[in-house]
Design a protein around this motif. Structure first.
Motif, PDB file in Angstrom:
ATOM      1  N   TYR A 179       2.290   1.669  -3.529  1.00 57.09           N
ATOM      2  CA  TYR A 179       1.012   2.351  -4.410  1.00 57.09           C
ATOM      3  C   TYR A 179       0.998   3.651  -4.247  1.00 57.09           C
ATOM      4  O   TYR A 179       0.796   4.305  -5.493  1.00 57.09           O
ATOM      5  N   ILE A 180       1.086   4.239  -3.019  1.00 55.72           N
ATOM      6  CA  ILE A 180       0.717   5.597  -2.820  1.00 55.72           C
ATOM      7  C   ILE A 180       1.768   6.209  -3.365  1.00 55.72           C
ATOM      8  O   ILE A 180       1.755   7.339  -4.005  1.00 55.72           O
ATOM      9  N   PHE A 197      -3.754  11.545  -0.792  1.00 59.61           N
ATOM     10  CA  PHE A 197      -3.110  10.319  -0.358  1.00 59.61           C
ATOM     11  C   PHE A 197      -3.361  10.216   0.934  1.00 59.61           C
ATOM     12  O   PHE A 197      -2.990   8.980   1.611  1.00 59.61           O
ATOM     13  N   CYS A 228      -5.613   4.439  -5.859  1.00 62.67           N
ATOM     14  CA  CYS A 228      -4.650   5.233  -6.369  1.00 62.67           C
ATOM     15  C   CYS A 228      -4.964   5.364  -7.977  1.00 62.67           C
ATOM     16  O   CYS A 228      -4.765   6.568  -8.583  1.00 62.67           O
ATOM     17  N   THR A 278       2.214   6.455  -7.335  1.00 66.05           N
ATOM     18  CA  THR A 278       1.195   7.510  -7.574  1.00 66.05           C
ATOM     19  C   THR A 278       1.494   8.846  -7.555  1.00 66.05           C
ATOM     20  O   THR A 278       1.454   9.693  -8.241  1.00 66.05           O
ATOM     21  N   PHE A 279       1.990   9.179  -6.119  1.00 68.91           N
ATOM     22  CA  PHE A 279       2.070  10.636  -5.698  1.00 68.91           C
ATOM     23  C   PHE A 279       3.344  11.036  -6.729  1.00 68.91           C
ATOM     24  O   PHE A 279       3.243  12.266  -6.964  1.00 68.91           O
ATOM     25  N   ILE A 292      -6.637   8.312   1.491  1.00 65.92           N
ATOM     26  CA  ILE A 292      -6.516   7.077   0.705  1.00 65.92           C
ATOM     27  C   ILE A 292      -5.809   5.964   1.543  1.00 65.92           C
ATOM     28  O   ILE A 292      -6.034   4.981   2.213  1.00 65.92           O
ATOM     29  N   LYS A 293      -4.624   6.630   2.223  1.00 67.85           N
ATOM     30  CA  LYS A 293      -3.612   5.543   3.346  1.00 67.85           C
ATOM     31  C   LYS A 293      -4.630   5.494   4.479  1.00 67.85           C
ATOM     32  O   LYS A 293      -4.545   4.312   5.012  1.00 67.85           O
ATOM     33  N   VAL A 300      -6.241  -0.130  -1.721  1.00 65.66           N
ATOM     34  CA  VAL A 300      -5.641   1.185  -1.857  1.00 65.66           C
ATOM     35  C   VAL A 300      -4.888   1.436  -3.533  1.00 65.66           C
ATOM     36  O   VAL A 300      -5.155   2.256  -3.881  1.00 65.66           O
ATOM     37  N   TRP A 301      -4.758   0.242  -4.062  1.00 71.20           N
ATOM     38  CA  TRP A 301      -4.367   0.289  -5.624  1.00 71.20           C
ATOM     39  C   TRP A 301      -5.464   0.863  -6.357  1.00 71.20           C
ATOM     40  O   TRP A 301      -5.236   1.573  -7.220  1.00 71.20           O
ATOM     41  N   ASN A 307       0.982  -1.293   0.035  1.00 66.76           N
ATOM     42  CA  ASN A 307       0.076   0.064  -0.036  1.00 66.76           C
ATOM     43  C   ASN A 307       0.815   1.202  -0.017  1.00 66.76           C
ATOM     44  O   ASN A 307       0.505   2.337  -0.729  1.00 66.76           O
ATOM     45  N   ARG A 308       2.043   1.107   0.722  1.00 65.28           N
ATOM     46  CA  ARG A 308       2.677   2.529   0.619  1.00 65.28           C
ATOM     47  C   ARG A 308       3.331   2.620  -0.546  1.00 65.28           C
ATOM     48  O   ARG A 308       3.685   3.614  -1.124  1.00 65.28           O
TER      49      ARG A 308
END
Length: 360
Positions: free
Chosen positions: A34-35, A118, A132, A38-39, A121-122, A128-129, A31-32
């Protein structure tokens, strides 16, 4: 024909997501990643977009450079871009205190606009994906409509505080929420719509809530045309959305009606719903109400712009709806909304994907 940069980035994003998924990382690590992926993609386009060929921002950059100067004046700054709110002027002034570089300005505004997304989302997304990808395929407008999207993102910060108020009934949290709404309003006047959400959190039972939504929809039906005209007359830059209203009447309702139906069937009856999901269900009802009225009143272009303060939660609530429905239906639902998001992102006549060129 050269493939648009954003489309290339989306393809790379999907490939990286698949790589992360099959690498055997723990869920939190995935998850981290993915974020983070994307960020950095979003910030890259915010920073290095070719602002000279994009709507709105081609005036924001000269306005920023003027505001950052020592002898800038708020009233003169208004002549650069529509009717600029004082909060946005001060935000530009603070950013310009450190640098007058256009890249720096775009980077900072990109962080202000994207980081709250974000964060939620987190904190809240169950998939999460999926969140994102939904966010990435919906962020394009925020790269050039800076004022409103900055106001929306600042308003997002109030959501956890609003949830705490619902859970604890402590006035300090509500006062903090109202302060954040005031700051958001000082950047863009559409933030006034958030007061509708504040009103609905005091409705405790589902039956009362549906009754008030019904009454709200009826009132909205008879007042939307007049309210829209009053609003655009006092918020320069929105006149064109009134003129284009009839060209996109059904897109919003087609998007929200299936989500509302499934959320009502699978989310609302769920006994272990936490406060945030019940609040987001109420916000979804408001979005659906606006979307329904936009079809009847031909408000198709202006409605999506006005209800960004409700629809900004789509990236976490749609995945939550997916989580609550059956396994087979879940993947069909995810595929459907990814396709819908991709259509709006790359295929729709209102897509801005081809305008997002890069300069270094």
């Amino acid at each position: 024909m050269i493939m648009p940069y954003l489309l290339i980035n989306l393809i790379v994003l999907v490939i990286l997501f698949l790589f992360v998924n099959f690498c055997g990382f723990k869920k939190n690590t995935k998850n981290r990643l993915y974020i983070a992926i994307t960020f950095f993609s979003v910030i890259f386009f915010h920073t290095f977009k070719n602002w000279r060929i994009m709507d709105d921002i081609h005036a924001y950059i000269p306005a920023f450079k003027y505001i950052a100067s020592d002898n800038s004046n708020y009233y003169i700054a208004n002549s650069y871009y529509y009717k600029m709110q004082y909060g946005y002027y001060l935000l530009n002034k603070v950013i310009g205190f450190f640098s007058v570089s256009e890249y720096y300005f775009q980077f900072v505004m990109g962080c202000i606009i994207s980081l709250p997304y974000f964060y939620i989302i987190k904190k809240y997304s169950p998939i999460v994906w999926f969140s994102c990808l939904l966010y990435f395929m919906g962020f394009i407008q925020s790269t050039f409509v800076l004022r409103q999207h900055a106001a929306v993102s600042i308003a997002l910060v109030a959501f956890p505080l609003l949830v705490k108020y619902i859970n604890t009934n402590k006035l300090k949290y509500l006062l903090c929420v109202l302060l954040i709404i005031a700051i958001s309003y000082s950047i863009h006047p559409t933030a006034i719509l958030l007061l509708i959400v504040i009103g609905f959190i005091f409705v405790k039972t589902n039956h009362c809530f549906f009754f008030y939504v019904f009454v709200f929809t009826i009132v909205l039906y008879y007042s939307l045309s007049v309210a829209s005209i009053i609003f655009v007359e006092n918020t320069e830059g929105y006149q064109k959305y009134i003129n284009e209203a009839s060209t996109n009447s059904f897109g919003t309702i087609i998007f929200y009606l299936p989500v509302w139906f499934l959320a009502t069937k699978y989310v609302l009856p769920y006994k272990k719903n936490e406060a945030e999901w019940l609040l987001l269900y109420k916000i979804l009802c408001l979005s659906t109400s606006f979307a329904f009225i936009s079809v009847l009143q031909e408000g198709g272009q202006i409605i999506p712009r006005l209800i960004l303060y409700f629809t900004c939660y789509d990236c976490i609530f749609i995945p939550y709806v997916a989580k609550r429905i059956g396994r087979v239906e879940k993947y069909g639902f995810i595929a459907l909304y990814l396709l819908f998001a991709f259509y709006l992102f790359a295929i729709s006549e209102h897509s801005a994907i081809n305008k997002c060129e890069l300069i270094f």
